[in-house]
Write a protein that holds these residues in place. Sequence first.
Motif, short mmCIF file in Angstrom:
data_model
loop_
_atom_site.label_atom_id
_atom_site.label_comp_id
_atom_site.label_asym_id
_atom_site.label_seq_id
_atom_site.Cartn_x
_atom_site.Cartn_y
_atom_site.Cartn_z
N ASN A 1 0.37 8.21 6.25
CA ASN A 1 1.14 7.47 5.25
C ASN A 1 0.32 7.15 4.01
O ASN A 1 0.36 6.04 3.48
CB ASN A 1 1.71 6.16 5.85
N THR B 1 0.84 -1.21 0.00
CA THR B 1 0.00 0.00 0.00
C THR B 1 0.87 1.26 0.00
O THR B 1 0.65 2.21 0.74
CB THR B 1 -0.99 0.07 1.19
N GLY B 2 1.88 1.21 -0.88
CA GLY B 2 2.88 2.29 -0.91
C GLY B 2 2.51 3.41 -1.87
O GLY B 2 2.48 4.57 -1.51
N GLY C 1 -4.63 3.98 2.17
CA GLY C 1 -3.43 4.79 2.18
C GLY C 1 -2.42 4.39 1.12
O GLY C 1 -1.23 4.57 1.29
K LIG Z 1 0.88 5.13 0.71
#
Ligand SMILES: [K+]
Lengths: 460, 460
Positions: free
Chosen positions: B409, B196-197, B292
Amino acid sequence: MLIPAVVDIAARNADWQAFALSSLATGLIGLLMSVAFGGALEEGLNTRQTFILTTLSWVSLPVFGALPFLWLGIGYTDAVFEAVSGFTTTGSTVLSGLDGLPPGLLLWRSLMQWMGGVGIIVMAIVLLPFLRIGGMQLFQTESSDRSEKIVARSVELIRLIGISYLFLSSCCVVAYWATGMSPFDALNHALTTIATGGYSTHDVSFAYFTNPATGWFAVLFMIIGALPFVLIIQGLRGKPMMLWRDPQVRAFMGLVVVVSLGVAFYLGITHRVPLDDALLMSTFNIVSVVTGTGYAYGDYTSWGAPMVALALLLKFVGGCTGSTTGGIKIFRFLVFFGTVRAHLRRMVRPNRIMSEEYGSSRLTSELSFSVLAFLVCYLGTVGILTLALAAFDLDLVTALSAAATAVGNVGPGLGPTIGPAGSFAPLPDGAKWILCFAMLIGRLEIFTVIVLFDPEFWSR
Amino acid sequence: MLIPAVVDIAARNADWQAFALSSLATGLIGLLMSVAFGGALEEGLNTRQTFILTTLSWVSLPVFGALPFLWLGIGYTDAVFEAVSGFTTTGSTVLSGLDGLPPGLLLWRSLMQWMGGVGIIVMAIVLLPFLRIGGMQLFQTESSDRSEKIVARSVELIRLIGISYLFLSSCCVVAYWATGMSPFDALNHALTTIATGGYSTHDVSFAYFTNPATGWFAVLFMIIGALPFVLIIQGLRGKPMMLWRDPQVRAFMGLVVVVSLGVAFYLGITHRVPLDDALLMSTFNIVSVVTGTGYAYGDYTSWGAPMVALALLLKFVGGCTGSTTGGIKIFRFLVFFGTVRAHLRRMVRPNRIMSEEYGSSRLTSELSFSVLAFLVCYLGTVGILTLALAAFDLDLVTALSAAATAVGNVGPGLGPTIGPAGSFAPLPDGAKWILCFAMLIGRLEIFTVIVLFDPEFWSR
Ligand SMILES: [K+]
Ligand SMILES: [K+]
């Protein structure tokens, strides 16, 4: 309502009929309600009934308070908005061209705030601690108790509050008048200063009065309106040290002084304002936002991005408990800092025993929990209301600042529409009703209203 | 770092030297640290040392991760920002012209997020429950304990997490490749989806891939990245029902489905988008914000004011605990709703005894307090960071959304500069350092960092 009627008759304004008819309607229904109410009070209320009646009385007052505004032809939504904003001492307005309005109507706006202000003080001292709203059990006194002897003492306390409130308002009238306001302006602004209400008789709000002394008196009386009223009474009775020993008062004054000085230097450096002007403009506007009064003294949102963000955050702060201010209130921040610090230390050293204190009293875990729950619900309420307002196509700054200013009973928002230089009139009707709800839920310290939405509240 | 070096050599790109030198420096210092670290671990860490080492390792990783970016000539601030944003799986970027960057560097960005992702899972399962961070004691398992036999079991668990993580990433690569991505894009996006970057290899982010099937696979794997990893492992081992029985998973899936459908209908009606397009665009972007991840799939902030406010609120939500997501996380909302409802009911009926539950386990008052304290600190942190960012003359929407997106984030912010279609490059350096701090404090669940600021933490 008869007072503004007399004023309007004196000013030969046809609007006196508005007040006369409104008074009649209000008087009749008020009589009916107080008969019903009085009977219930004699038998003593249980907790649930107290919740219901508290909310009900704050909802019904503006319904009648709105009547005189209908004669302006502004529609029922706007009239109710103006009345809710009045009684809750929020001070957001949908009216413009204030300077040309009938004086009776202007006085009525100020009176609503003044009456709302004293109502809030009484509620916060006599009622909410007993209901244990968001940590207010900390301020339980004998008068929050319910035995027979105590009811008599409550009545005595309410009488004392009323007299002191009247006395301070009179002092404020004199101070404003002596520094150059017209008697009518002095009366109106005194009523809305002491109530940290913020309704003005001029479109430019307090910037209309150019004498710095007037500004500093306003600062003084806004601060008085934000201090715990019980301690002010003690001060008037010759024990001013009790004020200074109170942790809320110290923290509140510290915050105001530090932030005002900071902003004054910022103004002096970035905008090259002379230091005495900068100090007054900064202190006035900071105090106006922190206490939730909401007078404008120049458009502080034009001072740059840092001031806008600061104003938004300060809308959440509020004054001391048992004052006329809204918002989260200082004591909750103090309890929060104290208990969370202890909590974090327990995380690091699980075996250490720590006690949390507020002033000289130890905090129970129930009280700390109560305060934290209040903080989350407060912020969550603002978040959800922001979304609800955005659903009416308000941009993010307008929606967020409107929600924060309404729940905190501050008054002006941010952005081009509802900023200190603007008006709430252009908002869609739906948004105005949401804001009415927001002002009431903020005024009733969130919990008093939320409990009513729990189906279990109504069971059995 | 040697992997991107090889890729760059293969692509005949001179940048391979960047990675070779960076690897050498990192390898040497890493060796020294692990020798020192390993010695300490063998003796067992006490709570304080665990706090320090956890924070220290997350702070030092980006310092080395930033090295390869220096060869782009973007300055140290930007390089560190990109690396912090990588390892914390935030995904805010200061780079533009991604499509033309050396493939080794693009792969390095994706790898940082992938490694960060698995690091977070391990930390959230093995470390944080033991530190009792913001209610995570709820997820204490035997592996959070500290006896010798248990360390062996922790190692076994970490091995299992690693294998499953690798397996799911491979599935994602195949899915992307099969639906039309180039192998290089498939690899990069798989690494940043499962973590989930949100780093992409294209400036237009996921909108580069027009096949709806690719979009739906991304939705699937972002959701997988947001579920509790321990339960995913159980699912892979043939017990998928454990996932569905988890209260977090149910609430999370419920939220995603309801909000996505709502926004899809909104889009269909107000923008006359065909329903299948609307459904994908809505679901993709909602899932991207809630988990996120932060991929953009069209500029959703242009869909109107309600969507902007919704995106801001959803930035706070996050996924399930023990996943790669940041934010407040679903279980804290569940604990909050449960305990506050019980609290309000106790206010109304003080004599009733009520127990608060989460799933099948009863909540202790310490745990409820922990969660509430976390919520307030989280929101307060965002508030204070907003003010700090505004001090660098960022407007309110930019400052607030940057603070929320960094602490959660998430990745992209709101407004013209840092919105889904923008970049963080134009922000002043000071603001970037604040955001680095914000990303780390969010990643470490706030409390892990805050305790370090208490002077008493360092005493004796
Ligand atoms: K992210
Ligand atoms: K006000």
